[in-house]
Design an enzyme around this catalytic site. Sequence first.
Site, PDB file in Angstrom:
ATOM      1  N   TYR A   1      -2.641  22.962 -28.855  1.00 35.43           N
ATOM      2  CA  TYR A   1      -2.101  22.024 -29.857  1.00 35.43           C
ATOM      3  C   TYR A   1      -3.245  21.278 -30.563  1.00 35.43           C
ATOM      4  O   TYR A   1      -3.252  21.148 -31.795  1.00 35.43           O
ATOM      5  CB  TYR A   1      -1.168  21.048 -29.142  1.00 35.43           C
ATOM      6  CG  TYR A   1      -0.444  20.078 -30.042  1.00 35.43           C
ATOM      7  CD1 TYR A   1       0.579  20.518 -30.878  1.00 35.43           C
ATOM      8  CD2 TYR A   1      -0.772  18.729 -30.054  1.00 35.43           C
ATOM      9  CE1 TYR A   1       1.258  19.621 -31.702  1.00 35.43           C
ATOM     10  CE2 TYR A   1      -0.097  17.830 -30.860  1.00 35.43           C
ATOM     11  CZ  TYR A   1       0.917  18.282 -31.686  1.00 35.43           C
ATOM     12  OH  TYR A   1       1.580  17.391 -32.501  1.00 35.43           O
TER      13      TYR A   1
ATOM     14  N   SER B   1      -2.496  15.375 -35.802  1.00 37.34           N
ATOM     15  CA  SER B   1      -2.186  14.607 -34.589  1.00 37.34           C
ATOM     16  C   SER B   1      -3.483  13.973 -34.099  1.00 37.34           C
ATOM     17  O   SER B   1      -4.558  14.584 -34.193  1.00 37.34           O
ATOM     18  CB  SER B   1      -1.646  15.519 -33.485  1.00 37.34           C
ATOM     19  OG  SER B   1      -1.674  14.838 -32.243  1.00 37.34           O
TER      20      SER B   1
ATOM     21  N   SER C   1      -4.924  23.527 -32.986  1.00 41.88           N
ATOM     22  CA  SER C   1      -4.114  23.781 -34.192  1.00 41.88           C
ATOM     23  C   SER C   1      -4.163  22.587 -35.133  1.00 41.88           C
ATOM     24  O   SER C   1      -4.279  22.740 -36.354  1.00 41.88           O
ATOM     25  CB  SER C   1      -2.664  24.103 -33.805  1.00 41.88           C
ATOM     26  OG  SER C   1      -1.975  22.952 -33.348  1.00 41.88           O
ATOM     27  N   LYS C   2      -4.103  21.384 -34.591  1.00 41.14           N
ATOM     28  CA  LYS C   2      -4.058  20.196 -35.442  1.00 41.14           C
ATOM     29  C   LYS C   2      -5.440  19.871 -36.021  1.00 41.14           C
ATOM     30  O   LYS C   2      -5.555  19.361 -37.139  1.00 41.14           O
ATOM     31  CB  LYS C   2      -3.493  18.999 -34.656  1.00 41.14           C
ATOM     32  CG  LYS C   2      -2.019  19.153 -34.310  1.00 41.14           C
ATOM     33  CD  LYS C   2      -1.161  19.302 -35.561  1.00 41.14           C
ATOM     34  CE  LYS C   2       0.321  19.293 -35.275  1.00 41.14           C
ATOM     35  NZ  LYS C   2       1.145  19.374 -36.491  1.00 41.14           N
TER      36      LYS C   2
ATOM     37  N   GLY D   1      14.686  19.909 -39.584  1.00 37.69           N
ATOM     38  CA  GLY D   1      15.831  19.893 -38.689  1.00 37.69           C
ATOM     39  C   GLY D   1      15.772  18.831 -37.608  1.00 37.69           C
ATOM     40  O   GLY D   1      16.778  18.539 -36.968  1.00 37.69           O
ATOM     41  N   SER D   2      14.588  18.243 -37.402  1.00 32.11           N
ATOM     42  CA  SER D   2      14.477  17.318 -36.265  1.00 32.11           C
ATOM     43  C   SER D   2      13.310  16.361 -36.479  1.00 32.11           C
ATOM     44  O   SER D   2      12.390  16.645 -37.251  1.00 32.11           O
ATOM     45  CB  SER D   2      14.243  18.134 -34.978  1.00 32.11           C
ATOM     46  OG  SER D   2      13.913  17.302 -33.884  1.00 32.11           O
TER      47      SER D   2
HETATM   48  N1  LIG Z   1       6.241  13.269 -32.089  1.00 29.65           N
HETATM   49  C1  LIG Z   1       4.966  13.007 -31.946  1.00 29.65           C
HETATM   50  O1  LIG Z   1       4.548  12.209 -31.094  1.00 29.65           O
HETATM   51  C2  LIG Z   1       3.962  13.677 -32.861  1.00 29.65           C
HETATM   52  C3  LIG Z   1       2.657  13.218 -32.808  1.00 29.65           C
HETATM   53  C4  LIG Z   1       1.705  13.802 -33.624  1.00 29.65           C
HETATM   54  C5  LIG Z   1       2.075  14.815 -34.487  1.00 29.65           C
HETATM   55  N2  LIG Z   1       3.359  15.248 -34.518  1.00 29.65           N
HETATM   56  C6  LIG Z   1       3.667  16.331 -35.443  1.00 29.65           C
HETATM   57  O2  LIG Z   1       4.709  15.927 -36.304  1.00 29.65           O
HETATM   58  C7  LIG Z   1       5.426  17.086 -36.744  1.00 29.65           C
HETATM   59  C8  LIG Z   1       6.887  16.870 -36.486  1.00 29.65           C
HETATM   60  O3  LIG Z   1       7.063  16.713 -35.077  1.00 29.65           O
HETATM   61  P1  LIG Z   1       8.367  16.040 -34.433  1.00 29.65           P
HETATM   62  O4  LIG Z   1       7.896  15.134 -33.400  1.00 29.65           O
HETATM   63  O5  LIG Z   1       9.270  15.587 -35.517  1.00 29.65           O
HETATM   64  O6  LIG Z   1       8.954  17.336 -33.683  1.00 29.65           O
HETATM   65  P2  LIG Z   1      10.435  17.889 -33.513  1.00 29.65           P
HETATM   66  O7  LIG Z   1      10.340  18.902 -32.437  1.00 29.65           O
HETATM   67  O8  LIG Z   1      11.413  16.788 -33.403  1.00 29.65           O
HETATM   68  O9  LIG Z   1      10.694  18.641 -34.921  1.00 29.65           O
HETATM   69  C9  LIG Z   1       9.967  19.759 -35.304  1.00 29.65           C
HETATM   70  C10 LIG Z   1      10.826  20.643 -36.191  1.00 29.65           C
HETATM   71  O10 LIG Z   1      10.037  21.792 -36.570  1.00 29.65           O
HETATM   72  C11 LIG Z   1      10.868  22.923 -36.523  1.00 29.65           C
HETATM   73  N3  LIG Z   1      10.083  24.132 -36.330  1.00 29.65           N
HETATM   74  C12 LIG Z   1       9.412  24.519 -35.221  1.00 29.65           C
HETATM   75  N4  LIG Z   1       8.851  25.711 -35.430  1.00 29.65           N
HETATM   76  C13 LIG Z   1       9.169  26.096 -36.688  1.00 29.65           C
HETATM   77  C14 LIG Z   1       8.875  27.236 -37.465  1.00 29.65           C
HETATM   78  N5  LIG Z   1       8.173  28.268 -36.986  1.00 29.65           N
HETATM   79  N6  LIG Z   1       9.335  27.283 -38.738  1.00 29.65           N
HETATM   80  C15 LIG Z   1      10.080  26.271 -39.245  1.00 29.65           C
HETATM   81  N7  LIG Z   1      10.397  25.166 -38.539  1.00 29.65           N
HETATM   82  C16 LIG Z   1       9.954  25.086 -37.274  1.00 29.65           C
HETATM   83  C17 LIG Z   1      11.783  22.671 -35.322  1.00 29.65           C
HETATM   84  O11 LIG Z   1      12.948  23.497 -35.355  1.00 29.65           O
HETATM   85  C18 LIG Z   1      12.082  21.192 -35.472  1.00 29.65           C
HETATM   86  O12 LIG Z   1      13.224  20.992 -36.275  1.00 29.65           O
HETATM   87  C19 LIG Z   1       4.845  18.266 -35.959  1.00 29.65           C
HETATM   88  O13 LIG Z   1       3.903  18.934 -36.763  1.00 29.65           O
HETATM   89  C20 LIG Z   1       4.167  17.600 -34.788  1.00 29.65           C
HETATM   90  O14 LIG Z   1       3.106  18.388 -34.280  1.00 29.65           O
HETATM   91  C21 LIG Z   1       4.322  14.705 -33.721  1.00 29.65           C
END
Ligand SMILES: NC(=O)c1ccc[n+]([C@@H]2O[C@H](COP(=O)([O-])OP(=O)(O)OC[C@H]3O[C@@H](n4cnc5c(N)ncnc54)[C@H](O)[C@@H]3O)[C@@H](O)[C@H]2O)c1
Length: 250
Positions: A158, A145, A161-162, A19-20
């Site tokens: 966090y 991460s 978890s990662k 979704g995002s």
């Molecule tokens: N953005 C960063 O800098 C970054 C860095 C390292 C890792 N990550 C990881 O990348 C992945 C995506 O992150 P992002 O930045 O796109 O975040 P984001 O918040 O834009 O998107 C995360 C999505 O996960 C969904 N979500 C959350 N909890 C949920 C659940 N219980 N069941 C189903 N869906 C759920 C949310 O609704 C959202 O659509 C994550 O695992 C995040 O930890 C992100």
Amino acid sequence: MTSSWLQLAQKTAIVTGAGSGIGAMGYTVARSLLNQQCRVIQVDRDEASMQHITKDASVVQCDVSQEDQVRNVFVQSDNPSILINCAGITRDGWISNLSNDDWDSVLDINLKGTFLMCREFIRLQNERLKQGEDRPACSIVNVGSVVSELGNLGQTNYAASKGGVLGLTRALAKEVARSHIRVNAVVPGFIDTPMAQQVPVHVQEQIRNQIPLGRFGKPEEVADLILFLASPRSSYITGECIKVSGMISL
Ligand SMILES: NC(=O)c1ccc[n+]([C@@H]2O[C@H](COP(=O)([O-])OP(=O)(O)OC[C@H]3O[C@@H](n4cnc5c(N)ncnc54)[C@H](O)[C@@H]3O)[C@@H](O)[C@H]2O)c1
């Protein structure tokens, strides 16, 4: 990357967190898979955030930390051979202020959610192999991460978890290689998504100064690595956790 080079056409991929941000249909993993003529099952707990755009992109609402909802995803998925676990959350705070709920919800979604999705995917593949079906090679891509390796203020939950996701990835890759399933993780640095935008602007500036490439990553730069690991082009790569971080150091 051209569709023929990645050889993803006609495969079916489940993408959580669709979704995002990194997983999303807007411009990243789900969209890139569709561009490769791959069928995509978008999974997110927030149904409204997912896009019903073609018959090749279906939508299943699911909280990945809930076992019954995860089972339902696989009931609704026709023959998936790719699983991409992008769903994740942060609940930042100094440890003395972290509530049990801050801890549990981050571990439940980021780590247990990845476990539940992987377990159901593997059960399905093993059942079909047992029935003598000629199954395609499968690929799981998890999302870690750099924070689990580098540490970061206010992110004990966090980071834990990662770190768990990366350990799970390596151990699982050994377990399921015989079932023709590869398991890898991408390890992003600071990627410009709604999750990262929650970080206060002055902290974002400090982080940017720690990145030799001088900028945050784009979600599509993570998506490109995910697609490569999902595709048969990476057929001899498993158990790897690969950074896409601009060489960030926190
Ligand atoms: N953005 C960063 O800098 C970054 C860095 C390292 C890792 N990550 C990881 O990348 C992945 C995506 O992150 P992002 O930045 O796109 O975040 P984001 O918040 O834009 O998107 C995360 C999505 O996960 C969904 N979500 C959350 N909890 C949920 C659940 N219980 N069941 C189903 N869906 C759920 C949310 O609704 C959202 O659509 C994550 O695992 C995040 O930890 C992100």
